[in-house]
Design a protein around this motif. Sequence first.
Motif, PDB file in Angstrom:
ATOM      1  N   ALA A   1       0.824  -1.213   0.000  1.00 46.49           N
ATOM      2  CA  ALA A   1       0.000   0.000   0.000  1.00 46.49           C
ATOM      3  C   ALA A   1       0.852   1.255   0.000  1.00 46.49           C
ATOM      4  CB  ALA A   1      -0.922   0.002   1.213  1.00 46.49           C
ATOM      5  N   GLY A   2       0.326   2.270  -0.663  1.00 45.74           N
ATOM      6  CA  GLY A   2       0.987   3.566  -0.732  1.00 45.74           C
ATOM      7  C   GLY A   2       1.086   4.035  -2.169  1.00 45.74           C
ATOM      8  N   PRO A   3       1.500   5.281  -2.384  1.00 48.75           N
ATOM      9  CA  PRO A   3       1.573   5.830  -3.734  1.00 48.75           C
ATOM     10  C   PRO A   3       2.471   5.029  -4.683  1.00 48.75           C
ATOM     11  CG  PRO A   3       1.854   7.570  -2.096  1.00 48.75           C
ATOM     12  CD  PRO A   3       1.829   6.279  -1.355  1.00 48.75           C
ATOM     13  N   ALA A   4       3.468   4.314  -4.135  1.00 52.24           N
ATOM     14  CA  ALA A   4       4.376   3.524  -4.981  1.00 52.24           C
ATOM     15  C   ALA A   4       3.999   2.038  -5.007  1.00 52.24           C
ATOM     16  CB  ALA A   4       5.813   3.697  -4.502  1.00 52.24           C
ATOM     17  N   ALA A   5       2.780   1.695  -4.599  1.00 52.89           N
ATOM     18  CA  ALA A   5       2.362   0.288  -4.546  1.00 52.89           C
ATOM     19  C   ALA A   5       2.376  -0.376  -5.920  1.00 52.89           C
ATOM     20  CB  ALA A   5       0.974   0.166  -3.917  1.00 52.89           C
ATOM     21  N   ALA A   6       1.817   0.275  -6.927  1.00 51.41           N
ATOM     22  CA  ALA A   6       1.773  -0.331  -8.267  1.00 51.41           C
ATOM     23  C   ALA A   6       3.176  -0.538  -8.821  1.00 51.41           C
ATOM     24  CB  ALA A   6       0.945   0.524  -9.219  1.00 51.41           C
ATOM     25  N   VAL A   7       4.063   0.430  -8.627  1.00 55.79           N
ATOM     26  CA  VAL A   7       5.450   0.303  -9.093  1.00 55.79           C
ATOM     27  C   VAL A   7       6.128  -0.859  -8.378  1.00 55.79           C
ATOM     28  CG1 VAL A   7       7.706   1.442  -9.145  1.00 55.79           C
ATOM     29  CG2 VAL A   7       5.645   2.731  -9.708  1.00 55.79           C
ATOM     30  N   THR A   8       5.856  -1.004  -7.081  1.00 57.56           N
ATOM     31  CA  THR A   8       6.443  -2.091  -6.298  1.00 57.56           C
ATOM     32  C   THR A   8       5.995  -3.445  -6.829  1.00 57.56           C
ATOM     33  OG1 THR A   8       6.592  -0.695  -4.334  1.00 57.56           O
ATOM     34  CG2 THR A   8       6.616  -3.080  -3.976  1.00 57.56           C
ATOM     35  N   VAL A   9       4.693  -3.625  -7.015  1.00 54.29           N
ATOM     36  CA  VAL A   9       4.183  -4.903  -7.524  1.00 54.29           C
ATOM     37  C   VAL A   9       4.671  -5.135  -8.949  1.00 54.29           C
ATOM     38  CG1 VAL A   9       2.109  -6.226  -8.101  1.00 54.29           C
ATOM     39  CG2 VAL A   9       2.170  -4.876  -5.994  1.00 54.29           C
ATOM     40  N   ASN A  10       4.685  -4.090  -9.776  1.00 54.58           N
ATOM     41  CA  ASN A  10       5.124  -4.231 -11.170  1.00 54.58           C
ATOM     42  C   ASN A  10       6.601  -4.575 -11.309  1.00 54.58           C
ATOM     43  OD1 ASN A  10       2.948  -2.045 -13.072  1.00 54.58           O
ATOM     44  ND2 ASN A  10       3.148  -4.255 -13.172  1.00 54.58           N
ATOM     45  N   SER A  11       7.362  -4.452 -10.258  1.00 55.97           N
ATOM     46  CA  SER A  11       8.774  -4.815 -10.353  1.00 55.97           C
ATOM     47  C   SER A  11       8.946  -6.307 -10.619  1.00 55.97           C
ATOM     48  CB  SER A  11       9.523  -4.429  -9.079  1.00 55.97           C
ATOM     49  OG  SER A  11       9.098  -5.243  -8.012  1.00 55.97           O
ATOM     50  N   GLY A  12       7.954  -7.108 -10.255  1.00 57.70           N
ATOM     51  CA  GLY A  12       8.037  -8.541 -10.504  1.00 57.70           C
ATOM     52  C   GLY A  12       6.839  -9.111 -11.222  1.00 57.70           C
ATOM     53  N   CYS A  13       5.864  -8.263 -11.519  1.00 55.56           N
ATOM     54  CA  CYS A  13       4.617  -8.711 -12.152  1.00 55.56           C
ATOM     55  C   CYS A  13       4.446  -7.992 -13.484  1.00 55.56           C
ATOM     56  CB  CYS A  13       3.434  -8.408 -11.232  1.00 55.56           C
ATOM     57  SG  CYS A  13       1.831  -8.850 -11.929  1.00 55.56           S
ATOM     58  N   PRO A  14       4.347  -8.723 -14.595  1.00 58.09           N
ATOM     59  CA  PRO A  14       4.268  -8.094 -15.913  1.00 58.09           C
ATOM     60  C   PRO A  14       2.909  -7.496 -16.266  1.00 58.09           C
ATOM     61  CG  PRO A  14       4.099 -10.464 -16.134  1.00 58.09           C
ATOM     62  CD  PRO A  14       4.357 -10.179 -14.676  1.00 58.09           C
ATOM     63  N   GLN A  15       1.930  -7.645 -15.406  1.00 61.15           N
ATOM     64  CA  GLN A  15       0.583  -7.174 -15.700  1.00 61.15           C
ATOM     65  C   GLN A  15       0.509  -5.644 -15.678  1.00 61.15           C
ATOM     66  OE1 GLN A  15      -2.276  -9.670 -13.960  1.00 61.15           O
ATOM     67  NE2 GLN A  15      -3.907  -8.195 -14.046  1.00 61.15           N
ATOM     68  N   ASP A  16      -0.303  -5.065 -16.546  1.00 64.61           N
ATOM     69  CA  ASP A  16      -0.529  -3.620 -16.556  1.00 64.61           C
ATOM     70  C   ASP A  16      -1.372  -3.265 -15.341  1.00 64.61           C
ATOM     71  OD1 ASP A  16      -1.213  -0.975 -17.000  1.00 64.61           O
ATOM     72  OD2 ASP A  16      -2.024  -1.294 -19.009  1.00 64.61           O
ATOM     73  N   LEU A  17      -0.779  -2.514 -14.404  1.00 66.77           N
ATOM     74  CA  LEU A  17      -1.477  -2.169 -13.165  1.00 66.77           C
ATOM     75  C   LEU A  17      -1.949  -0.723 -13.138  1.00 66.77           C
ATOM     76  CD1 LEU A  17       0.690  -4.091 -10.536  1.00 66.77           C
ATOM     77  CD2 LEU A  17      -1.435  -4.801 -11.669  1.00 66.77           C
ATOM     78  N   SER A  18      -2.045  -0.104 -14.306  1.00 61.38           N
ATOM     79  CA  SER A  18      -2.623   1.240 -14.345  1.00 61.38           C
ATOM     80  C   SER A  18      -4.079   1.130 -13.893  1.00 61.38           C
ATOM     81  CB  SER A  18      -2.549   1.816 -15.763  1.00 61.38           C
ATOM     82  OG  SER A  18      -3.384   1.068 -16.635  1.00 61.38           O
ATOM     83  N   LEU A  19      -4.613   2.205 -13.343  1.00 58.20           N
ATOM     84  CA  LEU A  19      -6.006   2.180 -12.878  1.00 58.20           C
ATOM     85  C   LEU A  19      -6.985   1.911 -14.010  1.00 58.20           C
ATOM     86  CD1 LEU A  19      -6.093   4.964 -10.156  1.00 58.20           C
ATOM     87  CD2 LEU A  19      -6.821   2.595  -9.877  1.00 58.20           C
ATOM     88  N   GLU A  20      -6.638   2.315 -15.220  1.00 58.31           N
ATOM     89  CA  GLU A  20      -7.528   2.076 -16.364  1.00 58.31           C
ATOM     90  C   GLU A  20      -7.595   0.586 -16.695  1.00 58.31           C
ATOM     91  OE1 GLU A  20      -4.823   4.295 -16.597  1.00 58.31           O
ATOM     92  OE2 GLU A  20      -6.130   5.927 -15.943  1.00 58.31           O
ATOM     93  N   ALA A  21      -6.452  -0.095 -16.647  1.00 54.23           N
ATOM     94  CA  ALA A  21      -6.402  -1.511 -17.003  1.00 54.23           C
ATOM     95  C   ALA A  21      -6.715  -2.426 -15.826  1.00 54.23           C
ATOM     96  CB  ALA A  21      -5.027  -1.857 -17.552  1.00 54.23           C
ATOM     97  N   PHE A  22      -6.407  -1.983 -14.605  1.00 52.07           N
ATOM     98  CA  PHE A  22      -6.580  -2.801 -13.406  1.00 52.07           C
ATOM     99  C   PHE A  22      -7.192  -1.927 -12.314  1.00 52.07           C
ATOM    100  CE2 PHE A  22      -5.196  -5.755 -10.023  1.00 52.07           C
ATOM    101  CZ  PHE A  22      -5.403  -6.981 -10.642  1.00 52.07           C
ATOM    102  N   PRO A  23      -8.506  -1.640 -12.428  1.00 56.41           N
ATOM    103  CA  PRO A  23      -9.168  -0.724 -11.483  1.00 56.41           C
ATOM    104  C   PRO A  23      -9.355  -1.346 -10.102  1.00 56.41           C
ATOM    105  CG  PRO A  23     -10.769  -1.684 -12.966  1.00 56.41           C
ATOM    106  CD  PRO A  23      -9.423  -2.167 -13.438  1.00 56.41           C
ATOM    107  N   VAL A  24      -9.802  -0.534  -9.165  1.00 53.79           N
ATOM    108  CA  VAL A  24     -10.103  -1.022  -7.815  1.00 53.79           C
ATOM    109  C   VAL A  24     -11.120  -2.157  -7.936  1.00 53.79           C
ATOM    110  CG1 VAL A  24     -11.075  -0.418  -5.563  1.00 53.79           C
ATOM    111  CG2 VAL A  24      -9.601   1.214  -6.764  1.00 53.79           C
TER     112      VAL A  24
END
Length: 193
Positions: A122-145
């Motif tokens: 959790a936090g503003p850098a959460a998506a960047v943290t998960v994306n460091s090892g996960c190839p999925q697009d985690l932008s809010l548009e592609a992977f919303p709440v």
Amino acid sequence: MAKAAVKTKAAASPSVERRPALAGRVTSAPGVKVEILPPAERISLRAPEASLAALSKALGVTLPTKPKTSAAKSGRTALWLGPDEWLIVDEAGNDPLADCAKASALHSAVGISHRNVAISVAGPAAAVTVNSGCPQDLSLEAFPVGAASRTILGKSEIVLLRTAADAFRVECWRSFSDYVFTLLSEAASDAAN
């Protein structure tokens, strides 16, 4: 004789307390916090479309039917994993396996509470943290709440749920939990730089 009574009493009470895997581990870096979540009840549910209404009623949450979706109600979350497969997570202390047993509809429900470990990122850098090892697009548009999917993180299979715009729940097998937590912790440090 008193000594023997003390030994018997000590043997009757357990001296070991069971702790969840990685209990209490937390990593904080500027913009992100990675921590082990408390234990939860989980089941792997498989069912045909004809059984969904009865199972949804028994579970108290409508089983999602679209890819990459989840539904939550009263501390229970249902994550769509495939056309006939869901991960049910109950954080309210209720037993989803017992609830499924009340439904007479065709289904297979297996308790996996001790197999999985959940990690919060959790936090503003959460998506960047998960994306460091996960190839999925985690932008809010592609992977919303509310989006959920089975994917990979490094070399481990995970189930990923976006719980807020800046928060994720990572479900992994207990045997991979140290690897996943360490990977996310290192990624959190890198994301902070």
